[in-house]
Each structure stands twice: as C-alpha cells, then as structure tokens.
Design an enzyme around this catalytic site. Structure first.
Site, PDB file in Angstrom:
ATOM      1  CG  HIS A  17      62.597  -5.660  28.061  1.00 12.95           C
ATOM      2  ND1 HIS A  17      62.674  -4.869  28.706  1.00 12.95           N
ATOM      3  CD2 HIS A  17      61.779  -5.587  27.033  1.00 12.95           C
ATOM      4  CE1 HIS A  17      61.983  -3.926  28.450  1.00 12.95           C
ATOM      5  NE2 HIS A  17      61.442  -4.273  27.338  1.00 12.95           N
TER       6      HIS A  17
ATOM      7  CG  HIS B  20      61.221  -4.947  23.621  1.00 12.24           C
ATOM      8  ND1 HIS B  20      60.314  -4.919  24.350  1.00 12.24           N
ATOM      9  CD2 HIS B  20      61.095  -6.113  22.884  1.00 12.24           C
ATOM     10  CE1 HIS B  20      59.203  -5.986  24.067  1.00 12.24           C
ATOM     11  NE2 HIS B  20      59.813  -6.798  23.071  1.00 12.24           N
TER      12      HIS B  20
ATOM     13  CG  ASP C  22      62.119   0.552  23.955  1.00 11.74           C
ATOM     14  OD1 ASP C  22      62.263  -0.543  23.625  1.00 11.74           O
ATOM     15  OD2 ASP C  22      61.438   1.024  24.629  1.00 11.74           O
ATOM     16  CG  HIS C  23      64.068  -1.269  27.186  1.00 14.05           C
ATOM     17  ND1 HIS C  23      63.932  -1.149  28.368  1.00 14.05           N
ATOM     18  CD2 HIS C  23      62.999  -1.181  26.406  1.00 14.05           C
ATOM     19  CE1 HIS C  23      62.469  -0.592  28.433  1.00 14.05           C
ATOM     20  NE2 HIS C  23      62.019  -0.610  27.334  1.00 14.05           N
TER      21      HIS C  23
ATOM     22  CG  HIS D 178      57.112  -6.317  28.097  1.00 13.54           C
ATOM     23  ND1 HIS D 178      56.045  -5.284  27.434  1.00 13.54           N
ATOM     24  CD2 HIS D 178      58.362  -5.554  27.556  1.00 13.54           C
ATOM     25  CE1 HIS D 178      56.942  -4.617  26.569  1.00 13.54           C
ATOM     26  NE2 HIS D 178      57.941  -4.705  26.711  1.00 13.54           N
TER      27      HIS D 178
ATOM     28  CG  ASP E 208      58.974  -1.630  28.380  1.00 16.41           C
ATOM     29  OD1 ASP E 208      59.577  -0.358  29.249  1.00 16.41           O
ATOM     30  OD2 ASP E 208      59.227  -1.708  27.551  1.00 16.41           O
TER      31      ASP E 208
ATOM     32  CG  HIS F  94      58.390   3.121  28.005  1.00 16.65           C
ATOM     33  ND1 HIS F  94      58.442   3.785  26.784  1.00 16.65           N
ATOM     34  CD2 HIS F  94      58.656   2.152  28.002  1.00 16.65           C
ATOM     35  CE1 HIS F  94      59.177   2.738  26.447  1.00 16.65           C
ATOM     36  NE2 HIS F  94      59.311   1.814  26.796  1.00 16.65           N
TER      37      HIS F  94
HETATM   38 ZN   LIG Z   1      60.215   0.101  26.589  1.00 17.36          ZN
HETATM   39 ZN   LIG Z   2      59.793  -3.683  26.112  1.00 19.99          ZN
END
Ligand SMILES: [Zn+2]
Ligand SMILES: [Zn+2]
Length: 269
Positions: free
Chosen positions: A56, A58, A60-61, A112, A139, A177
């Site tokens: 996805h 985001h 942090d990915h 998400h 996530d 995570h």
């Molecule tokens: Zn994440």
């Molecule tokens: Zn995420």
C-alpha cells in the site's frame, strides 16, 4: 547446488519490519520504507535485489523504493489502485507474481487503505519454515490486531480480514509492524476469558523481553486470539454490546461488532 531460502524481518523506524526473503544470492524485500536498512542487509550478505513487493501507499512502506532502484535487478509489484513511486508493475487480486521461484497470489484486502493488497505463497520449500505457506499482509492484519481504517469501511476491512483468516492455519503471517504487545493488551480487555490469548500473551512478552520479534505469526493462532477475526464469537459480541449499548442492536452482526471494536481500540491506552 540447492539454494536455501531465509526469511528475515529487518527492523526500521520505531516498529516497522521490512521483510527480506533471500536464497543466499538473490533477495526480495516487502514494503521497503527505509532504503538504508535494506541496502545494509543486502551488502552484509552479498545479495542482489531481485524484486520488491509493495502492499500500500503509506510512506513507511514505499519511502525507500526510489533509493533502491539503482541496485534492483527485477520488478516492483505494486497495488493497481494506489499512488506509487513510478514506474512499478501494477497487480490486483487474482494476479500471481513469481520471485525467487515462489508463486505469490495477490489478494485484494481494502480497509486500511482503499487499494491495499497482500501476497500469499501457498507452496513454499520445506527448508523455509517447514514449508508452511507465507503471507505478506502489510498493515491489514497484525498479530492480535488489525490496521486502522484510514480509507475503507468496517464492512470492507472485516471482509478483508475474514479472507485472510480463511487461509491455511499453518500460514506464517508477516505483518509490517511489531504492534503485538499493545494489541494483546486490548485483546485481553475485550476477551478476558480466552485461555489461548493469555498463553499467547505470555509467550509474546517473553519474546519481546529477549528482544526477539513476535513475528511471523500464524493464521491458526490469530483465529484463536485476535478479536478482530473473532467478531462472530459470543464473547466478543457481548463485549461490544457492553461497550456501546446504545449504538448496537440486540443482535449485532459481526460487522457491527468489528466496527465497535475498531473504534474502541482507537481510543484505548
Ligand atoms: Zn505501516
Ligand atoms: Zn499503512
């Protein structure tokens, strides 16, 4: 010569795991939010980067993708319906992708984010986790919990989680995570009489005390302990009704229960 597959969670930021799968020569990485963590692991083990799987959009990915392109010798697979660092190869539910000799089925798991996907390898060589299937779920599903609903509805997320819960019990769940202990605090609040949950929480606390990841988890364990997969259970239904007696009907649906638990968890400390 046979190549042995190894699965490694690379810690990044506060609590992310960037999952690295390698055969001793080549590696794939899932959701490389941090390029340096990946580059350091590749260099230390003299691995070439054969592919990237993205779940996805985001940061942090996907934040490390562009910085890894100069060493990438293969495809970047990414969700069909999300904004991505271009160019990528777009995939969606029903597609299959092949990397390192593994075939991954792409699953649509919105909730998400609106276009979130997961990657599932049903057939895995015996030397990698006894040949148990592998799931990279970003996530969507966490051990003992699930992702927040940033872009999707409770009904979508509930359906996505049920589709993951239906995978084989021995499936190894590679979540993005390390949220397990805080998820289990909430799980024990809403499902206090669940003996499997208490035993699992003890195990996870010992793992974290020894600085080991609690992941990858197992689908079979999550079915027993994760409240967000257990919304049809009487104990969870009753907990939701006690928490939101005025909002829920006398016989709430599993989606009603899911929506209540998710909102409750958002404010739980
Ligand atoms: Zn994440
Ligand atoms: Zn995420």
């Amino acid at each position: 010569m046979t190549l042995t597959l190894t699965l490694t969670p690379l810690p990044a930021f506060d609590d992310n795991y960037l999952w690295l799968l390698d055969n001793g020569r080549e590696a794939l990485v899932v959701d490389p939010g941090d390029a340096l963590a990946v580059a350091t692991a590749l260099d230390a083990r003299r691995l070439t980067l054969a592919g990237i799987l993205l779940t996805h959009h985001h940061a942090d990915h996907v934040g490390g993708v562009d910085a890894l392109r100069n060493r990438l010798q293969g495809p970047i697979y990414a969700p069909a319906h999300e904004k991505m660092p271009e160019p990528v190869t777009r995939v969606r539910g029903g597609d299959t992708v092949e990397l390192l000799g593994l075939r991954f089925a792409v699953l649509d798991v919105p909730g998400h984010t609106a276009g979130h996907i997961a990657y599932f390898a049903a057939s895995v060589p015996a030397e990698l986790s006894n040949g148990d299937p592998l799931l990279f779920c970003g996530d969507t599903l966490f051990s003992g919990g699930c992702g927040r609903l940033f872009e999707g509805t409770p009904a979508q997320m509930h359906a996505s989680l049920q589709s993951l819960a239906a995978l084989p019990a021995q499936t190894r769940v590679c979540c993005a995570h390390e949220y397990t202990l805080s998820n289990l605090r909430f799980a024990r609040e809403v499902d206090p009489a669940n003996p499997a949950l208490a035993a699992y929480a003890d195990w996870c606390e010992a793992e974290r005390a020894a600085s080991r990841p609690t992941l990858p988890g197992r689908i079979g364990t999550e079915r027993q302990i994760n409240p967000f997969l257990r919304c049809a259970e009487p104990a969870l239904r009753e907990a939701a009704r006690r928490h939101a007696p005025l909002k829920l009907p006398a016989a709430p649906s599993p989606v009603d229960v899911f929506a209540t638990l998710r909102e409750w968890k958002n404010g739980f400390r």
